[in-house]
Structures are given as C-alpha cells and as structure tokens.
Scaffold this motif. Structure first.
Motif, PDB file in Angstrom:
ATOM      1  N   ASN A  10       0.803  -1.245   0.000  1.00 58.96           N
ATOM      2  CA  ASN A  10       0.000   0.000   0.000  1.00 58.96           C
ATOM      3  C   ASN A  10       0.828   1.283   0.000  1.00 58.96           C
ATOM      4  OD1 ASN A  10      -2.576  -1.403   0.084  1.00 58.96           O
ATOM      5  ND2 ASN A  10      -2.055  -1.926   2.189  1.00 58.96           N
ATOM      6  N   LEU A  13       0.402   3.572  -2.877  1.00 60.81           N
ATOM      7  CA  LEU A  13      -0.809   4.407  -2.964  1.00 60.81           C
ATOM      8  C   LEU A  13      -0.675   5.729  -2.199  1.00 60.81           C
ATOM      9  CD1 LEU A  13      -3.802   1.892  -2.791  1.00 60.81           C
ATOM     10  CD2 LEU A  13      -2.668   2.848  -4.778  1.00 60.81           C
ATOM     11  N   ARG A  17      -4.041   7.350  -0.479  1.00 55.70           N
ATOM     12  CA  ARG A  17      -4.578   6.673   0.702  1.00 55.70           C
ATOM     13  C   ARG A  17      -4.496   7.570   1.938  1.00 55.70           C
ATOM     14  NH1 ARG A  17      -0.033   2.692   3.407  1.00 55.70           N
ATOM     15  NH2 ARG A  17      -1.803   2.037   4.640  1.00 55.70           N
ATOM     16  N   GLU A  18      -5.570   7.633   2.674  1.00 54.85           N
ATOM     17  CA  GLU A  18      -5.616   8.322   3.977  1.00 54.85           C
ATOM     18  C   GLU A  18      -4.642   9.507   4.047  1.00 54.85           C
ATOM     19  OE1 GLU A  18      -6.715   5.332   7.334  1.00 54.85           O
ATOM     20  OE2 GLU A  18      -5.201   4.342   6.113  1.00 54.85           O
ATOM     21  N   THR A  19      -4.902  10.486   3.189  1.00 58.65           N
ATOM     22  CA  THR A  19      -3.951  11.596   3.059  1.00 58.65           C
ATOM     23  C   THR A  19      -3.806  12.410   4.361  1.00 58.65           C
ATOM     24  OG1 THR A  19      -5.715  12.891   2.075  1.00 58.65           O
ATOM     25  CG2 THR A  19      -4.168  11.857   0.551  1.00 58.65           C
ATOM     26  N   TYR A  22      -1.041  10.112   5.852  1.00 62.61           N
ATOM     27  CA  TYR A  22       0.208   9.858   5.113  1.00 62.61           C
ATOM     28  C   TYR A  22       0.669  11.016   4.225  1.00 62.61           C
ATOM     29  CZ  TYR A  22      -0.660   5.096   6.682  1.00 62.61           C
ATOM     30  OH  TYR A  22      -0.879   3.987   7.455  1.00 62.61           O
ATOM     31  N   ASP A  26       2.444  12.188  -3.789  1.00 63.09           N
ATOM     32  CA  ASP A  26       2.292  10.825  -4.294  1.00 63.09           C
ATOM     33  C   ASP A  26       3.616  10.070  -4.287  1.00 63.09           C
ATOM     34  OD1 ASP A  26       3.595  10.919  -6.887  1.00 63.09           O
ATOM     35  OD2 ASP A  26       1.876  12.085  -7.596  1.00 63.09           O
TER      36      ASP A  26
END
Ligand code: DQA
Length: 144
Positions: A10, A13, A17-19, A22, A26
């Motif tokens: 993951n 991503l 994903r769950e910005t 994280y 990108d």
C-alpha cells in the motif's frame, strides 16, 4: 555507499490513501525527491516496492553483496511478519525501519513492530522525511 529502500504493501498508494495520515505527496514524487537527496549525500540509491511478502523477502536476499544498507517500510507486515524479520536477520545488512506515520500514536495493533528488532533502529512520524533521516542514520552507522 549503496542503499536499497524497500517499501511494502500500500505504500505505492501514497498521495491517495488516507492523506490526513500519510500526506498528499504521491509515491512517484517521494521517490524522485529521495533520489535527488541521495545525490546530495553521495549515496547510490535504489527504491523498490511490493505488495507481496515473498517479493519483499526476495528483495532483502538480493541485497546481499549489493548494498551497504537497507531502509525498509514493511507497511502492515511490520506488525506480524516473522518471515521479514528472519530475512533481515539472515542478510546481516544494517537496516533502518521507517514509518511515515507515528505508529505509536495510532491503533494499538500498530504499536508493536515484529521487524524493528532486526534493524539498527526505527524512525516514525516524520512523513517521507523519515527516509532522509534513515539515509543519514546509515551513513553515520557505517562511519562508526
Ligand atoms: C506504515 C504504518 C503501518 O502501520 C501501515 O500498515 C502502513 C504504513 C507507515 O508508513 O506509517 O501501511 O508503515
């Protein structure tokens, strides 16, 4: 000095994903930035990613005789992969575990790392900057 960054499930991503956890940058951009930074640090850097445990183990095995240090973000495998722990122990290449998020400030199941015990240290909570800190840590470690 040759360093291999291994990213687990993951991590590809990032940016999607769950910005809020994280960050919005990108995965491709983070890799480009780390390559740039590695040049400044005079480090020869390769970055690989896999969503498959066995492939991550093969990357670790493939580092024998090729790399002086490993930086690994095993993703969720951190919390249960004895096989990745064993692989890191087997190759005896100094490794630093990195997590973008502060795993200790999240769900209880993230507080335990099975893999960190096979590493010289763990860095978490500093987003992608953790990978840069890990490069510094490996450079320092090899100069001891
Ligand atoms: C992570 C933390 C893990 O708990 C999670 O499963 C990930 C990302 C991090 O970089 O913060 O996939 O390794």
């Amino acid at each position: 000095m040759k360093i291999l960054i291994i990213n687990g499930p993951n991590i590809n991503l990032l940016g999607l994903r769950e910005t809020h956890i994280y960050g919005k940058m990108d995965y491709g951009k983070i890799c480009a930035l780390l390559h740039e930074k590695s040049k400044e640090l005079d480090v020869s850097l390769d970055i690989v990613q896999s969503n498959i445990e066995g492939e991550i183990i093969n990357f670790i095995h493939g580092a024998i005789g090729e790399y002086d240090g490993i930086i690994i973000n095993p993703g969720a495998y951190t919390h249960y992969s004895i096989a990745i722990y064993d692989a890191l122990k087997a190759v005896q290449i100094p490794a630093v575990e990195v997590h973008l998020s502060n795993v200790h400030a999240r769900e209880d199941f993230r507080k335990k790392s099975v893999t960190a015990g096979a590493c010289i240290g763990q860095i978490c909570g500093f987003g992608f900057y953790g990978y840069i800190l890990a490069m510094h840590a490996l450079i320092h470690h090899t100069k001891r």
